[in-house]
Design a protein around this motif. Sequence first.
Motif, PDB file in Angstrom:
ATOM      1  N   TRP A 264       7.550   8.597  12.202  1.00 24.21           N
ATOM      2  CA  TRP A 264       6.676   8.381  10.880  1.00 24.21           C
ATOM      3  C   TRP A 264       7.483   8.328   9.809  1.00 24.21           C
ATOM      4  O   TRP A 264       7.118   7.687   8.792  1.00 24.21           O
ATOM      5  CB  TRP A 264       5.775   9.880  10.911  1.00 24.21           C
ATOM      6  CG  TRP A 264       4.830   9.796  11.834  1.00 24.21           C
ATOM      7  CD1 TRP A 264       4.575  10.280  13.186  1.00 24.21           C
ATOM      8  CD2 TRP A 264       3.542   8.915  11.723  1.00 24.21           C
ATOM      9  NE1 TRP A 264       3.317  10.181  13.778  1.00 24.21           N
ATOM     10  CE2 TRP A 264       2.695   9.446  12.595  1.00 24.21           C
ATOM     11  CE3 TRP A 264       3.212   8.215  10.566  1.00 24.21           C
ATOM     12  CZ2 TRP A 264       1.433   8.704  12.830  1.00 24.21           C
ATOM     13  CZ3 TRP A 264       1.827   7.693  10.795  1.00 24.21           C
ATOM     14  CH2 TRP A 264       0.999   7.912  11.821  1.00 24.21           C
ATOM     15  N   HIS A 265       8.746   8.647   9.813  1.00 24.73           N
ATOM     16  CA  HIS A 265       9.816   8.626   8.581  1.00 24.73           C
ATOM     17  C   HIS A 265       9.609   7.027   8.513  1.00 24.73           C
ATOM     18  O   HIS A 265       9.853   6.755   7.225  1.00 24.73           O
ATOM     19  CB  HIS A 265      11.089   9.170   8.934  1.00 24.73           C
ATOM     20  CG  HIS A 265      11.782   9.004   7.749  1.00 24.73           C
ATOM     21  ND1 HIS A 265      12.865   8.135   7.974  1.00 24.73           N
ATOM     22  CD2 HIS A 265      12.281   9.937   6.529  1.00 24.73           C
ATOM     23  CE1 HIS A 265      13.579   8.218   6.581  1.00 24.73           C
ATOM     24  NE2 HIS A 265      13.282   9.325   5.981  1.00 24.73           N
ATOM     25  N   GLY A 266      10.081   6.376   9.568  1.00 16.90           N
ATOM     26  CA  GLY A 266      10.171   5.006   9.191  1.00 16.90           C
ATOM     27  C   GLY A 266       9.038   4.235   8.685  1.00 16.90           C
ATOM     28  O   GLY A 266       8.825   3.399   8.095  1.00 16.90           O
ATOM     29  N   TRP A 267       8.035   4.858   9.406  1.00 11.46           N
ATOM     30  CA  TRP A 267       6.459   4.227   8.427  1.00 11.46           C
ATOM     31  C   TRP A 267       6.507   4.476   7.093  1.00 11.46           C
ATOM     32  O   TRP A 267       6.178   3.590   6.338  1.00 11.46           O
ATOM     33  CB  TRP A 267       5.489   4.599   9.519  1.00 11.46           C
ATOM     34  CG  TRP A 267       3.981   3.926   8.931  1.00 11.46           C
ATOM     35  CD1 TRP A 267       3.864   2.605   9.080  1.00 11.46           C
ATOM     36  CD2 TRP A 267       3.157   4.558   8.022  1.00 11.46           C
ATOM     37  NE1 TRP A 267       2.364   2.633   8.526  1.00 11.46           N
ATOM     38  CE2 TRP A 267       2.224   3.834   7.793  1.00 11.46           C
ATOM     39  CE3 TRP A 267       3.170   5.947   7.488  1.00 11.46           C
ATOM     40  CZ2 TRP A 267       1.042   4.081   7.034  1.00 11.46           C
ATOM     41  CZ3 TRP A 267       2.133   6.322   6.748  1.00 11.46           C
ATOM     42  CH2 TRP A 267       1.099   5.519   6.447  1.00 11.46           C
TER      43      TRP A 267
ATOM     44  N   PHE B  24       8.747   0.225   9.321  1.00 12.29           N
ATOM     45  CA  PHE B  24       7.900  -0.297  10.240  1.00 12.29           C
ATOM     46  C   PHE B  24       6.602  -0.744   9.457  1.00 12.29           C
ATOM     47  O   PHE B  24       6.154   0.147   8.651  1.00 12.29           O
ATOM     48  CB  PHE B  24       7.582   0.706  11.244  1.00 12.29           C
ATOM     49  CG  PHE B  24       8.666   1.407  11.851  1.00 12.29           C
ATOM     50  CD1 PHE B  24       9.916   0.476  12.372  1.00 12.29           C
ATOM     51  CD2 PHE B  24       8.905   2.780  12.096  1.00 12.29           C
ATOM     52  CE1 PHE B  24      10.988   0.827  13.002  1.00 12.29           C
ATOM     53  CE2 PHE B  24      10.259   3.238  12.690  1.00 12.29           C
ATOM     54  CZ  PHE B  24      11.141   2.484  13.059  1.00 12.29           C
ATOM     55  N   ASP B  25       6.135  -1.822   9.903  1.00 16.81           N
ATOM     56  CA  ASP B  25       5.000  -2.203   9.348  1.00 16.81           C
ATOM     57  C   ASP B  25       3.572  -1.644   9.936  1.00 16.81           C
ATOM     58  O   ASP B  25       2.757  -1.229   9.284  1.00 16.81           O
ATOM     59  CB  ASP B  25       4.521  -3.522   9.555  1.00 16.81           C
ATOM     60  CG  ASP B  25       5.645  -4.345   8.793  1.00 16.81           C
ATOM     61  OD1 ASP B  25       6.062  -3.882   7.535  1.00 16.81           O
ATOM     62  OD2 ASP B  25       5.840  -5.520   9.229  1.00 16.81           O
TER      63      ASP B  25
ATOM     64  N   PRO C  59       2.910   4.727  13.907  1.00 12.13           N
ATOM     65  CA  PRO C  59       3.219   5.239  15.278  1.00 12.13           C
ATOM     66  C   PRO C  59       1.986   5.240  16.117  1.00 12.13           C
ATOM     67  O   PRO C  59       2.161   5.333  17.439  1.00 12.13           O
ATOM     68  CB  PRO C  59       4.066   6.333  15.075  1.00 12.13           C
ATOM     69  CG  PRO C  59       4.561   6.307  13.699  1.00 12.13           C
ATOM     70  CD  PRO C  59       3.629   5.690  13.034  1.00 12.13           C
ATOM     71  N   THR C  60       0.730   5.275  15.810  1.00 10.17           N
ATOM     72  CA  THR C  60      -0.225   5.481  16.476  1.00 10.17           C
ATOM     73  C   THR C  60      -0.571   3.966  16.853  1.00 10.17           C
ATOM     74  O   THR C  60      -1.360   4.011  18.062  1.00 10.17           O
ATOM     75  CB  THR C  60      -1.642   5.757  15.430  1.00 10.17           C
ATOM     76  OG1 THR C  60      -1.776   5.226  14.437  1.00 10.17           O
ATOM     77  CG2 THR C  60      -1.198   7.296  15.048  1.00 10.17           C
ATOM     78  N   GLU C  61      -0.378   2.964  16.312  1.00 13.49           N
ATOM     79  CA  GLU C  61      -0.646   1.521  16.917  1.00 13.49           C
ATOM     80  C   GLU C  61       0.557   1.079  17.534  1.00 13.49           C
ATOM     81  O   GLU C  61       0.376   0.657  18.759  1.00 13.49           O
ATOM     82  CB  GLU C  61      -0.973   0.770  15.697  1.00 13.49           C
ATOM     83  CG  GLU C  61      -2.051   1.058  14.853  1.00 13.49           C
ATOM     84  CD  GLU C  61      -2.476   0.224  13.710  1.00 13.49           C
ATOM     85  OE1 GLU C  61      -1.795  -1.026  13.843  1.00 13.49           O
ATOM     86  OE2 GLU C  61      -3.095   0.591  12.782  1.00 13.49           O
TER      87      GLU C  61
ATOM     88  N   ARG D 226       0.978  -1.300   0.052  1.00 13.60           N
ATOM     89  CA  ARG D 226      -0.024  -0.016   0.038  1.00 13.60           C
ATOM     90  C   ARG D 226       0.796   1.221  -0.048  1.00 13.60           C
ATOM     91  O   ARG D 226       1.768   1.490   0.790  1.00 13.60           O
ATOM     92  CB  ARG D 226      -0.877  -0.044   1.111  1.00 13.60           C
ATOM     93  CG  ARG D 226      -1.945  -1.187   1.220  1.00 13.60           C
ATOM     94  CD  ARG D 226      -2.820  -1.060   2.475  1.00 13.60           C
ATOM     95  NE  ARG D 226      -3.659  -2.194   2.643  1.00 13.60           N
ATOM     96  CZ  ARG D 226      -4.923  -2.372   1.937  1.00 13.60           C
ATOM     97  NH1 ARG D 226      -5.200  -1.328   1.444  1.00 13.60           N
ATOM     98  NH2 ARG D 226      -5.578  -3.545   2.376  1.00 13.60           N
ATOM     99  N   ARG D 227       0.286   2.069  -0.660  1.00  8.55           N
ATOM    100  CA  ARG D 227       1.206   3.474  -0.900  1.00  8.55           C
ATOM    101  C   ARG D 227       1.088   4.229   0.224  1.00  8.55           C
ATOM    102  O   ARG D 227      -0.084   4.244   0.996  1.00  8.55           O
ATOM    103  CB  ARG D 227       0.713   4.049  -2.231  1.00  8.55           C
ATOM    104  CG  ARG D 227       1.510   5.427  -2.297  1.00  8.55           C
ATOM    105  CD  ARG D 227       1.287   6.153  -3.723  1.00  8.55           C
ATOM    106  NE  ARG D 227       2.458   7.180  -3.772  1.00  8.55           N
ATOM    107  CZ  ARG D 227       1.877   8.157  -4.384  1.00  8.55           C
ATOM    108  NH1 ARG D 227       0.802   8.473  -4.912  1.00  8.55           N
ATOM    109  NH2 ARG D 227       2.687   9.187  -4.455  1.00  8.55           N
ATOM    110  N   ARG D 228       1.955   4.988   0.783  1.00 10.19           N
ATOM    111  CA  ARG D 228       1.988   5.728   2.082  1.00 10.19           C
ATOM    112  C   ARG D 228       2.451   7.185   1.705  1.00 10.19           C
ATOM    113  O   ARG D 228       3.547   7.620   0.887  1.00 10.19           O
ATOM    114  CB  ARG D 228       2.778   5.235   3.149  1.00 10.19           C
ATOM    115  CG  ARG D 228       2.408   3.761   3.676  1.00 10.19           C
ATOM    116  CD  ARG D 228       3.541   3.279   4.442  1.00 10.19           C
ATOM    117  NE  ARG D 228       3.055   1.767   5.029  1.00 10.19           N
ATOM    118  CZ  ARG D 228       3.687   1.025   5.472  1.00 10.19           C
ATOM    119  NH1 ARG D 228       5.002   1.490   5.979  1.00 10.19           N
ATOM    120  NH2 ARG D 228       3.150  -0.137   6.215  1.00 10.19           N
TER     121      ARG D 228
END
Length: 130
Positions: A68-71, A76-77, A80-82, A49-51
């Motif tokens: 957020w950069h890592g996500w 990261f799969d 950061p909210t989860e 999925r595109r982010r």
Amino acid sequence: MFDKIFSWWSGATIGTLFTVHRRGRLVGTDEFGNRYFESRDTSSYDGRRRRWVLYKGYADASKVPPDWHGWLHYTFDLPPTEEPLPRKAWEREHMPNMSGTPLAWRPPGSLAREGERPAATGDYEAWRPE
């Protein structure tokens, strides 16, 4: 309203907002007000999925915090909210790059710094052509 039609540097344009509303789902928001999205379908070439991020205010990549950069870059799969990135006791809070702004650091003696410059100490001798 005029800037929403033609300018991308001070926020998302109307076309971008329409596309995001149609194809993306909001994943979360960071402390700077940036909003993070993920596509509803796996339309990218590698099946993921595109982010993407919609910046609050001026578009500057240094405003994206490390978690957020890592996500965004699939390090990261889970967002950061989860699953928040664990913080070390010695880590500082993320701060965007302030270069070129009024908040930029100006060392003592800089011409851009207000106030008086310190007097010369006598260790400098001007160059004279011979």
